[in-house]
Design a protein around this motif. Structure first.
Motif, PDB file in Angstrom:
ATOM      1  N   UNK A 263       5.234   9.973   7.132  1.00 60.72           N
ATOM      2  CA  UNK A 263       3.923   9.465   7.535  1.00 60.72           C
ATOM      3  C   UNK A 263       3.130   8.894   6.378  1.00 60.72           C
ATOM      4  N   UNK A 264       3.522   9.224   5.128  1.00 57.87           N
ATOM      5  CA  UNK A 264       2.860   8.637   3.962  1.00 57.87           C
ATOM      6  C   UNK A 264       3.148   7.139   3.907  1.00 57.87           C
ATOM      7  N   UNK A 265       2.187   6.371   3.435  1.00 57.55           N
ATOM      8  CA  UNK A 265       2.384   4.951   3.164  1.00 57.55           C
ATOM      9  C   UNK A 265       2.579   4.778   1.670  1.00 57.55           C
ATOM     10  N   UNK A 266       3.562   3.962   1.294  1.00 63.07           N
ATOM     11  CA  UNK A 266       3.881   3.748  -0.114  1.00 63.07           C
ATOM     12  C   UNK A 266       4.099   2.267  -0.392  1.00 63.07           C
ATOM     13  N   UNK A 267       3.920   1.913  -1.660  1.00 64.10           N
ATOM     14  CA  UNK A 267       4.277   0.585  -2.155  1.00 64.10           C
ATOM     15  C   UNK A 267       5.609   0.737  -2.883  1.00 64.10           C
ATOM     16  N   UNK A 268       6.539  -0.175  -2.629  1.00 64.62           N
ATOM     17  CA  UNK A 268       7.883  -0.077  -3.182  1.00 64.62           C
ATOM     18  C   UNK A 268       8.141  -1.257  -4.111  1.00 64.62           C
ATOM     19  N   UNK A 269       8.736  -0.952  -5.268  1.00 66.01           N
ATOM     20  CA  UNK A 269       9.170  -1.985  -6.216  1.00 66.01           C
ATOM     21  C   UNK A 269      10.572  -1.638  -6.667  1.00 66.01           C
ATOM     22  N   UNK A 270      11.479  -2.595  -6.568  1.00 66.24           N
ATOM     23  CA  UNK A 270      12.869  -2.423  -7.002  1.00 66.24           C
ATOM     24  C   UNK A 270      13.516  -1.203  -6.357  1.00 66.24           C
ATOM     25  N   UNK A 271      13.162  -0.939  -5.099  1.00 66.23           N
ATOM     26  CA  UNK A 271      13.780   0.153  -4.367  1.00 66.23           C
ATOM     27  C   UNK A 271      13.159   1.519  -4.586  1.00 66.23           C
ATOM     28  N   UNK A 272      12.102   1.598  -5.406  1.00 64.79           N
ATOM     29  CA  UNK A 272      11.435   2.866  -5.678  1.00 64.79           C
ATOM     30  C   UNK A 272       9.998   2.823  -5.180  1.00 64.79           C
ATOM     31  N   UNK A 273       9.576   3.873  -4.471  1.00 64.71           N
ATOM     32  CA  UNK A 273       8.168   4.017  -4.115  1.00 64.71           C
ATOM     33  C   UNK A 273       7.413   4.298  -5.408  1.00 64.71           C
ATOM     34  N   UNK A 274       6.423   3.459  -5.715  1.00 64.06           N
ATOM     35  CA  UNK A 274       5.714   3.608  -6.985  1.00 64.06           C
ATOM     36  C   UNK A 274       4.270   4.059  -6.809  1.00 64.06           C
ATOM     37  N   UNK A 275       3.773   4.014  -5.583  1.00 63.69           N
ATOM     38  CA  UNK A 275       2.381   4.407  -5.368  1.00 63.69           C
ATOM     39  C   UNK A 275       2.185   4.793  -3.910  1.00 63.69           C
ATOM     40  N   UNK A 276       1.441   5.846  -3.671  1.00 61.77           N
ATOM     41  CA  UNK A 276       1.041   6.248  -2.324  1.00 61.77           C
ATOM     42  C   UNK A 276      -0.268   5.533  -2.012  1.00 61.77           C
ATOM     43  N   UNK A 277      -0.414   5.048  -0.782  1.00 58.77           N
ATOM     44  CA  UNK A 277      -1.634   4.366  -0.356  1.00 58.77           C
ATOM     45  C   UNK A 277      -2.348   5.179   0.712  1.00 58.77           C
ATOM     46  N   UNK A 278      -3.669   5.142   0.712  1.00 63.08           N
ATOM     47  CA  UNK A 278      -4.392   5.739   1.838  1.00 63.08           C
ATOM     48  C   UNK A 278      -4.029   4.979   3.120  1.00 63.08           C
TER      49      UNK A 278
END
Length: 73
Positions: free
Chosen positions: A39-54
């Motif tokens: 249920x968490x939203x994340x930003x992904x770069x190069x296949x890795x989640x790098x930041x959780x978003x509200x």
């Protein structure tokens, strides 16, 4: 510049996960996200989640991406 679509985590097994956005699913890693939860939203770069978003921010971003997609069709 990198443009990223927020992905909602729908499956997590250790550091492997699956994220979903706009009907598409993508495999990713969550090594850099402390205590990731479905249920968490994340930003992904190069296949890795790098930041959780509200959630509110993620939904606004997804709405913008959908408007852009509609405009390009």
């Amino acid at each position: 510049m990198c443009l990223a679509v927020p992905l909602k985590l729908i499956e997590i097994q250790g550091n492997d996960a699956v994220g979903e956005a706009m009907g598409l699913q993508r495999k990713l890693r969550v090594d850099f996200i402390p205590q990731p939860k479905i249920g968490d939203y994340v930003i992904v770069h190069a296949g890795f989640a790098i930041e959780r978003l509200p959630e509110e921010q993620a939904l606004e971003d997804l709405e913008t991406w959908e408007e852009l997609d509609d405009a390009l069709r």
